[in-house]
Design a protein around this motif. Structure first.
Motif, PDB file in Angstrom:
ATOM      1  N   GLU A 150     -46.833  12.066   8.208  1.00 53.81           N
ATOM      2  CA  GLU A 150     -46.239  12.036   9.446  1.00 53.81           C
ATOM      3  C   GLU A 150     -45.010  11.308   8.964  1.00 53.81           C
ATOM      4  O   GLU A 150     -43.790  11.767   9.937  1.00 53.81           O
ATOM      5  CB  GLU A 150     -47.112  11.247  10.583  1.00 53.81           C
ATOM      6  CG  GLU A 150     -46.413  11.282  11.775  1.00 53.81           C
ATOM      7  CD  GLU A 150     -46.184  12.389  12.218  1.00 53.81           C
ATOM      8  OE1 GLU A 150     -45.483  12.491  13.371  1.00 53.81           O
ATOM      9  OE2 GLU A 150     -46.359  13.760  11.814  1.00 53.81           O
ATOM     10  N   LEU A 151     -44.907  10.234   8.607  1.00 53.30           N
ATOM     11  CA  LEU A 151     -43.547   9.499   8.281  1.00 53.30           C
ATOM     12  C   LEU A 151     -42.434  10.545   7.571  1.00 53.30           C
ATOM     13  O   LEU A 151     -41.186  10.601   7.997  1.00 53.30           O
ATOM     14  CB  LEU A 151     -43.421   8.536   7.298  1.00 53.30           C
ATOM     15  CG  LEU A 151     -42.540   7.578   7.139  1.00 53.30           C
ATOM     16  CD1 LEU A 151     -41.746   6.945   8.335  1.00 53.30           C
ATOM     17  CD2 LEU A 151     -42.963   6.092   6.294  1.00 53.30           C
ATOM     18  N   SER A 152     -42.812  11.224   6.583  1.00 51.86           N
ATOM     19  CA  SER A 152     -42.247  12.235   5.874  1.00 51.86           C
ATOM     20  C   SER A 152     -41.466  13.243   6.817  1.00 51.86           C
ATOM     21  O   SER A 152     -40.412  13.612   6.839  1.00 51.86           O
ATOM     22  CB  SER A 152     -42.904  12.918   4.929  1.00 51.86           C
ATOM     23  OG  SER A 152     -42.058  13.980   4.155  1.00 51.86           O
ATOM     24  N   ARG A 153     -42.501  13.670   7.785  1.00 52.00           N
ATOM     25  CA  ARG A 153     -41.987  14.677   8.685  1.00 52.00           C
ATOM     26  C   ARG A 153     -40.693  14.245   9.807  1.00 52.00           C
ATOM     27  O   ARG A 153     -39.990  14.701   9.850  1.00 52.00           O
ATOM     28  CB  ARG A 153     -43.163  15.230   9.649  1.00 52.00           C
ATOM     29  CG  ARG A 153     -42.903  16.371  10.712  1.00 52.00           C
ATOM     30  CD  ARG A 153     -43.830  16.298  11.753  1.00 52.00           C
ATOM     31  NE  ARG A 153     -43.915  14.944  12.645  1.00 52.00           N
ATOM     32  CZ  ARG A 153     -43.171  14.960  13.513  1.00 52.00           C
ATOM     33  NH1 ARG A 153     -42.107  15.658  13.962  1.00 52.00           N
ATOM     34  NH2 ARG A 153     -43.248  13.755  14.476  1.00 52.00           N
ATOM     35  N   VAL A 154     -41.194  12.910  10.258  1.00 49.03           N
ATOM     36  CA  VAL A 154     -40.249  12.183  11.032  1.00 49.03           C
ATOM     37  C   VAL A 154     -38.530  12.229  10.414  1.00 49.03           C
ATOM     38  O   VAL A 154     -37.714  12.582  10.946  1.00 49.03           O
ATOM     39  CB  VAL A 154     -40.675  10.796  11.357  1.00 49.03           C
ATOM     40  CG1 VAL A 154     -39.481  10.006  11.992  1.00 49.03           C
ATOM     41  CG2 VAL A 154     -41.748  10.992  12.481  1.00 49.03           C
ATOM     42  N   LEU A 155     -38.766  11.837   9.012  1.00 48.27           N
ATOM     43  CA  LEU A 155     -37.435  11.458   8.245  1.00 48.27           C
ATOM     44  C   LEU A 155     -36.857  13.047   7.960  1.00 48.27           C
ATOM     45  O   LEU A 155     -35.714  13.152   7.945  1.00 48.27           O
ATOM     46  CB  LEU A 155     -37.898  10.933   6.981  1.00 48.27           C
ATOM     47  CG  LEU A 155     -38.412   9.412   6.912  1.00 48.27           C
ATOM     48  CD1 LEU A 155     -38.660   8.807   5.528  1.00 48.27           C
ATOM     49  CD2 LEU A 155     -37.585   8.405   8.177  1.00 48.27           C
ATOM     50  N   ARG A 156     -37.658  14.116   7.742  1.00 51.53           N
ATOM     51  CA  ARG A 156     -37.032  15.357   7.460  1.00 51.53           C
ATOM     52  C   ARG A 156     -36.524  15.902   8.821  1.00 51.53           C
ATOM     53  O   ARG A 156     -35.568  16.517   8.734  1.00 51.53           O
ATOM     54  CB  ARG A 156     -38.230  16.159   6.679  1.00 51.53           C
ATOM     55  CG  ARG A 156     -37.832  17.503   6.108  1.00 51.53           C
ATOM     56  CD  ARG A 156     -38.925  18.266   5.342  1.00 51.53           C
ATOM     57  NE  ARG A 156     -40.148  18.312   6.524  1.00 51.53           N
ATOM     58  CZ  ARG A 156     -41.182  17.752   6.406  1.00 51.53           C
ATOM     59  NH1 ARG A 156     -41.161  16.700   5.349  1.00 51.53           N
ATOM     60  NH2 ARG A 156     -42.181  17.948   6.981  1.00 51.53           N
ATOM     61  N   VAL A 157     -37.429  15.999   9.839  1.00 51.45           N
ATOM     62  CA  VAL A 157     -36.886  16.539  11.076  1.00 51.45           C
ATOM     63  C   VAL A 157     -35.986  15.905  11.679  1.00 51.45           C
ATOM     64  O   VAL A 157     -34.779  16.350  12.234  1.00 51.45           O
ATOM     65  CB  VAL A 157     -38.101  16.852  11.733  1.00 51.45           C
ATOM     66  CG1 VAL A 157     -37.716  17.668  13.074  1.00 51.45           C
ATOM     67  CG2 VAL A 157     -39.022  17.875  10.987  1.00 51.45           C
ATOM     68  N   TYR A 158     -35.968  14.784  11.815  1.00 48.05           N
ATOM     69  CA  TYR A 158     -35.235  14.071  12.592  1.00 48.05           C
ATOM     70  C   TYR A 158     -33.877  13.358  11.920  1.00 48.05           C
ATOM     71  O   TYR A 158     -32.810  12.965  12.350  1.00 48.05           O
ATOM     72  CB  TYR A 158     -35.835  12.630  13.478  1.00 48.05           C
ATOM     73  CG  TYR A 158     -36.956  12.890  14.515  1.00 48.05           C
ATOM     74  CD1 TYR A 158     -36.821  14.580  15.082  1.00 48.05           C
ATOM     75  CD2 TYR A 158     -37.807  12.259  15.130  1.00 48.05           C
ATOM     76  CE1 TYR A 158     -37.646  14.886  16.128  1.00 48.05           C
ATOM     77  CE2 TYR A 158     -38.855  12.685  15.936  1.00 48.05           C
ATOM     78  CZ  TYR A 158     -38.761  14.128  16.171  1.00 48.05           C
ATOM     79  OH  TYR A 158     -39.602  14.188  17.406  1.00 48.05           O
ATOM     80  N   GLY A 159     -34.005  13.011  10.530  1.00 45.44           N
ATOM     81  CA  GLY A 159     -32.798  12.575   9.849  1.00 45.44           C
ATOM     82  C   GLY A 159     -32.481  13.679   8.909  1.00 45.44           C
ATOM     83  O   GLY A 159     -31.394  13.272   8.180  1.00 45.44           O
ATOM     84  N   GLU A 160     -32.957  14.787   9.031  1.00 44.47           N
ATOM     85  CA  GLU A 160     -32.470  15.798   7.910  1.00 44.47           C
ATOM     86  C   GLU A 160     -32.405  15.261   6.407  1.00 44.47           C
ATOM     87  O   GLU A 160     -31.502  15.491   5.558  1.00 44.47           O
ATOM     88  CB  GLU A 160     -31.282  16.575   8.341  1.00 44.47           C
ATOM     89  CG  GLU A 160     -31.491  17.072   9.879  1.00 44.47           C
ATOM     90  CD  GLU A 160     -30.068  17.860  10.428  1.00 44.47           C
ATOM     91  OE1 GLU A 160     -30.181  19.032  10.307  1.00 44.47           O
ATOM     92  OE2 GLU A 160     -29.491  17.138  10.512  1.00 44.47           O
ATOM     93  N   GLU A 161     -33.306  14.356   6.355  1.00 40.87           N
ATOM     94  CA  GLU A 161     -33.439  13.512   4.936  1.00 40.87           C
ATOM     95  C   GLU A 161     -34.267  14.320   3.715  1.00 40.87           C
ATOM     96  O   GLU A 161     -35.312  14.728   3.955  1.00 40.87           O
ATOM     97  CB  GLU A 161     -34.075  12.187   5.126  1.00 40.87           C
ATOM     98  CG  GLU A 161     -34.224  11.503   3.585  1.00 40.87           C
ATOM     99  CD  GLU A 161     -32.894  11.107   3.014  1.00 40.87           C
ATOM    100  OE1 GLU A 161     -32.912  11.839   2.090  1.00 40.87           O
ATOM    101  OE2 GLU A 161     -32.130  10.367   3.815  1.00 40.87           O
ATOM    102  N   ARG A 162     -33.326  14.831   2.733  1.00 44.57           N
ATOM    103  CA  ARG A 162     -33.926  15.806   1.953  1.00 44.57           C
ATOM    104  C   ARG A 162     -34.933  15.120   0.992  1.00 44.57           C
ATOM    105  O   ARG A 162     -35.724  15.727   0.063  1.00 44.57           O
ATOM    106  CB  ARG A 162     -32.947  16.551   1.188  1.00 44.57           C
ATOM    107  CG  ARG A 162     -31.955  15.722   0.365  1.00 44.57           C
ATOM    108  CD  ARG A 162     -30.855  16.792  -0.438  1.00 44.57           C
ATOM    109  NE  ARG A 162     -29.866  15.802  -1.116  1.00 44.57           N
ATOM    110  CZ  ARG A 162     -29.598  15.801  -2.206  1.00 44.57           C
ATOM    111  NH1 ARG A 162     -30.213  16.867  -3.037  1.00 44.57           N
ATOM    112  NH2 ARG A 162     -28.461  15.222  -2.816  1.00 44.57           N
TER     113      ARG A 162
END
Length: 318
Positions: A150-162
């Motif tokens: 879930e933390l990865s999802r937050v960073l990927r979707v909201y931060g566009e963090e690759r």
């Protein structure tokens, strides 16, 4: 003090875009993200007939705004709320239609410069990031309790963090040793998780993660998704909407809503578009406008700003 701290982004252009809709007696402007009220103050001065409904979820911001707007207090109504509560706010005030809506989606100087709020990654501060200090969810709760997926999802979707997966795994591993309480240790953890070659380019390695945490804590995108159609619906014919966005997720949402409302809904084969199928909005900006070089030099925080605006041309079809 507020005047020295706060530099409103694209102030002259905002006043230019909204003023024509706010000239008539009885006109109402909703500033849905009041902050330190720099835009509102300028619009009150430029439009002597307008009454402003200023909305903010941050009680501290409302206090400072009230002080700043004291010379215009008879033309200002301040409301503590999240901006997606716009329909309920207008219903309570008996203002079903307004002539202007302004949404400045960036963090205010009050939030950035108060280190105890935890929004800035450049200084060690508590992992808070709440715009509303009464809510339970903080950045510390997110980083210490969310599962890695879930933390990865937050960073990927909201931060566009690759590197979201790598950062999430590193955070989960590190918090098992000791929970995160302040920003410095988190910054060190996620910096180490990002490949060294990447750390040398692309800005501060914490930027995307901190953006993602802030959006998650304050449910910013879901609130924006709710307020945009509500703002369009609240506009009277001739009313204008202006939105300042600061990252691509926000700007894409604004672009999509304004594009849909400014396009007719007639089948392509019709030679003439019937009145009821014509667009509700007319775009006032060609794409997203950006601050000029002089403004960015004076106020570096404005560099990522993107401004879109539109005018209501007709009532929505029944």
């Amino acid at each position: 003090m507020a005047n020295r701290e706060h530099v409103p982004v694209m102030l002259g252009r905002i006043v230019e875009l909204l003023s024509p809709a706010l000239a008539a007696p009885g006109s109402v402007l909703v500033d849905g993200t009041l902050g330190l009220a720099g835009h509102t103050e300028a619009l009150l001065r430029a439009c002597p007939e307008v009454h402003v409904v200023g909305i903010d979820r941050d009680p501290m911001a409302l206090e400072r705004a009230e002080e700043r707007l004291a010379p215009h207090r008879d033309r200002v109504t301040l409301v503590e709320a999240v901006y997606d509560e716009l329909p309920e706010v207008l219903e309570r005030l008996g203002r079903p239609r307004v002539q202007g809506v302004l949404l400045d989606l960036g963090l205010s100087s009050l939030q950035i410069d108060r280190t105890e709020r935890g929004f800035a990654y450049a200084v060690d501060a508590p992992l808070d990031m709440r715009m509303d200090g009464t809510q339970a969810l903080t950045a510390a709760v997110v980083v210490n309790t969310y599962e890695a997926r879930e933390l990865s999802r937050v960073l990927r979707v909201y931060g566009e963090e690759r590197f979201a997966d790598r950062i999430a795994r590193a955070v989960v591993t590190e918090r098992q040793r000791e929970p995160f309480t302040t920003s410095a240790r988190l910054v060190q953890t996620l910096t180490t998780a990002i490949p060294a070659a990447t750390r040398r380019t692309g800005g501060h390695p914490a930027k995307r993660t901190f953006q993602a945490l802030r959006i998650e804590v304050n449910r910013e995108l879901s609130a924006l998704e709710g307020v945009l159609p509500a703002a369009v619906s609240a506009l009277a014919v001739g009313g204008r909407l202006a939105v300042l966005a600061y990252h691509s997720l926000e700007d894409r949402m604004v672009k999509r809503v304004l594009a849909a409302a400014s396009s007719d809904t007639a089948p392509h084969h019709l030679p003439v578009v019937p009145e009821w199928l014509k667009p509700e909005l007319r775009l006032l900006t060609r794409g997203a406008e950006k601050p000029d070089a002089d403004e960015i030099a004076t106020n570096p925080r404005s560099a990522s700003a993107r401004l879109r605006a539109a005018e209501r041309t007709k009532e929505a079809a029944a």
